[in-house]
Enzyme design. Sequence first.
Site, PDB file in Angstrom:
ATOM      1  N   GLY A   1     -40.977 -12.519 -11.364  1.00 25.92           N
ATOM      2  CA  GLY A   1     -40.187 -13.694 -11.445  1.00 25.92           C
ATOM      3  C   GLY A   1     -39.000 -13.718 -10.143  1.00 25.92           C
ATOM      4  O   GLY A   1     -38.562 -12.614  -9.893  1.00 25.92           O
TER       5      GLY A   1
ATOM      6  N   GLY B   1     -38.996  -6.266 -10.319  1.00 30.90           N
ATOM      7  CA  GLY B   1     -38.577  -5.706 -11.689  1.00 30.90           C
ATOM      8  C   GLY B   1     -39.203  -4.524 -12.185  1.00 30.90           C
ATOM      9  O   GLY B   1     -40.166  -3.913 -11.466  1.00 30.90           O
TER      10      GLY B   1
ATOM     11  N   GLY C   1     -41.624  -4.278 -14.549  1.00 27.43           N
ATOM     12  CA  GLY C   1     -43.083  -4.634 -14.813  1.00 27.43           C
ATOM     13  C   GLY C   1     -44.003  -4.749 -13.567  1.00 27.43           C
ATOM     14  O   GLY C   1     -44.909  -3.817 -13.161  1.00 27.43           O
ATOM     15  N   SER C   2     -43.185  -5.297 -12.312  1.00 23.99           N
ATOM     16  CA  SER C   2     -44.117  -5.335 -11.062  1.00 23.99           C
ATOM     17  C   SER C   2     -44.044  -4.100 -10.199  1.00 23.99           C
ATOM     18  O   SER C   2     -44.914  -3.954  -9.612  1.00 23.99           O
ATOM     19  CB  SER C   2     -43.498  -6.707 -10.205  1.00 23.99           C
ATOM     20  OG  SER C   2     -42.030  -6.549 -10.053  1.00 23.99           O
TER      21      SER C   2
ATOM     22  N   THR D   1     -33.710  -8.373 -10.777  1.00 22.21           N
ATOM     23  CA  THR D   1     -34.052  -8.812 -12.203  1.00 22.21           C
ATOM     24  C   THR D   1     -32.906  -9.716 -12.698  1.00 22.21           C
ATOM     25  O   THR D   1     -31.755  -8.904 -12.508  1.00 22.21           O
ATOM     26  CB  THR D   1     -34.607  -8.090 -13.171  1.00 22.21           C
ATOM     27  OG1 THR D   1     -34.500  -8.801 -14.361  1.00 22.21           O
ATOM     28  CG2 THR D   1     -33.737  -6.794 -13.479  1.00 22.21           C
TER      29      THR D   1
ATOM     30  N   ASP E   1     -32.367  -9.730 -15.505  1.00 26.70           N
ATOM     31  CA  ASP E   1     -32.167  -9.384 -16.904  1.00 26.70           C
ATOM     32  C   ASP E   1     -31.179  -7.855 -16.591  1.00 26.70           C
ATOM     33  O   ASP E   1     -30.816  -7.525 -17.929  1.00 26.70           O
ATOM     34  CB  ASP E   1     -33.558  -8.956 -17.449  1.00 26.70           C
ATOM     35  CG  ASP E   1     -34.671 -10.031 -17.479  1.00 26.70           C
ATOM     36  OD1 ASP E   1     -33.910 -11.275 -17.686  1.00 26.70           O
ATOM     37  OD2 ASP E   1     -35.574 -10.014 -17.704  1.00 26.70           O
TER      38      ASP E   1
ATOM     39  N   ARG F   1     -17.736 -29.985 -31.680  1.00 22.19           N
ATOM     40  CA  ARG F   1     -19.147 -29.315 -32.210  1.00 22.19           C
ATOM     41  C   ARG F   1     -19.079 -27.890 -31.895  1.00 22.19           C
ATOM     42  O   ARG F   1     -18.399 -27.321 -31.091  1.00 22.19           O
ATOM     43  CB  ARG F   1     -20.032 -30.012 -31.072  1.00 22.19           C
ATOM     44  CG  ARG F   1     -20.315 -31.454 -31.475  1.00 22.19           C
ATOM     45  CD  ARG F   1     -21.178 -31.961 -30.343  1.00 22.19           C
ATOM     46  NE  ARG F   1     -21.689 -33.464 -30.952  1.00 22.19           N
ATOM     47  CZ  ARG F   1     -22.181 -34.494 -30.038  1.00 22.19           C
ATOM     48  NH1 ARG F   1     -22.129 -34.084 -29.001  1.00 22.19           N
ATOM     49  NH2 ARG F   1     -22.284 -35.744 -30.578  1.00 22.19           N
TER      50      ARG F   1
ATOM     51  N   ARG G   1     -32.487 -18.834 -13.017  1.00 24.84           N
ATOM     52  CA  ARG G   1     -32.996 -17.994 -11.751  1.00 24.84           C
ATOM     53  C   ARG G   1     -32.874 -18.662 -10.434  1.00 24.84           C
ATOM     54  O   ARG G   1     -33.404 -18.282  -9.253  1.00 24.84           O
ATOM     55  CB  ARG G   1     -34.704 -18.006 -11.848  1.00 24.84           C
ATOM     56  CG  ARG G   1     -35.240 -17.259 -13.141  1.00 24.84           C
ATOM     57  CD  ARG G   1     -36.664 -17.120 -13.028  1.00 24.84           C
ATOM     58  NE  ARG G   1     -37.225 -16.276 -14.281  1.00 24.84           N
ATOM     59  CZ  ARG G   1     -37.111 -14.712 -14.233  1.00 24.84           C
ATOM     60  NH1 ARG G   1     -36.497 -14.356 -13.252  1.00 24.84           N
ATOM     61  NH2 ARG G   1     -37.835 -14.450 -15.249  1.00 24.84           N
TER      62      ARG G   1
END
Length: 405
Positions: free
Chosen positions: A14, A121, A123-124, A145, A147, A182, A301
């Site tokens: 991403g 990241g 995973g990649s 990332t 994250d 609210r 992002r």
Amino acid sequence: MDDIQRIGILTSGGDCPGLNAVIRAVVKCANRRGWDVIGIPYSTDGFMQVVDGKYDPDHLRLTDHGYDIPGILQGLDVLQFLSGTILGSLNKGHPGNPDAIAKILAGYEKLNLDALIAIGGDGSLDIIYDLAQRGGWNLIGIPKTIDNDVPFTEKSIGFNTAVQTVNSALYDLTFTAASHDRVMVVEVMGRDAGHLALHGGIAGGADVILIPELVPELNPLVVTQICQHIAELRQRGRKFALVVVAEGVHGEDGKPMHLIGEYLATAISDRSRTLCQTGDSAYCDMDQVETRAMVLGHIQRSGIPTASDRLLASAFGRKAVDLIAEGRYNRMTVWEAGRVRSKNLDDVIATVRSCHQRGVCPSPVETDSTMVKVARSLGIYVGDSDTLPDPNAVMQEAHEVSALV
């Protein structure tokens, strides 16, 4: 090293702010050493496209003035201000396709690269690491990332800008929440880590921050405590509330949920009505509160990379080039104790794979971290119950009243 002439660079997974700033830094540092830098389009798919003849390898060369914008702005310097990635990216790989793997390896050879810098990241980087092992590539990884969950590094490219985006959103929502008294529930990204929600929530003035490390699921006890916390705020004169929930928090059944923010907003409204049946005026007041939910989504992002992300990108880019010059391959740049260092990719990927196999985050928020302590000291509900009324007693009373009704 004197024999380095041509290196490649790609972005994978991403996108996030700061990727272009890394590309800029790598090109500038490498060009000063007399090296050519080849930009690989769309991650590892670019290698296959080179084999297919879609790209002429010489046309992929990046130079200080190889990226021109119509008008007076020319050159790579402008890249540090741009989000996204000029190289394109993919968040899907081909780890199980032998034909695709063979084609990717052939593309790497056709480009005649001496080394590759991969920005990705966990995973990649895992996928590219496997390809590098198969092809004998000289690989350097750079973590990115929003994250912030890549192991061994305190900071990843894109995280700081995403925190600023969450902070800005909460700032804007504060005024509409206050205008209508609210409860605003804001769902943020982070996958199975709570770094983004925690940092963004504290900076943005949230009253409740829910992260998977502290609140794995939204069970009745947790929702009751949230309602109690908001009711206490209202009794002290704070008529609105901001609730931040990380996407990795699960529903009541402990399973991942799509739109967890919407689920939580409904749960708060429903539990407030139940608590009102206890006869406690504080909860009956809560019963009248409007609850709204919003998902920040992919806007996290985007945005202009913050100065912090640009500095980190420049430091990581320079370090990656230095590692190649020193012949220290199979490394990942990391930020550690205020300095840029590097870690062995073997250790990084082994940790990532072990965590993924066990279904846990490779780099979660530590439950006793400084930021968790800061949140609690500021009176933000993060899942602890030390300073809140006994939720079990309240729920028991609510159930007893409901039975009578």
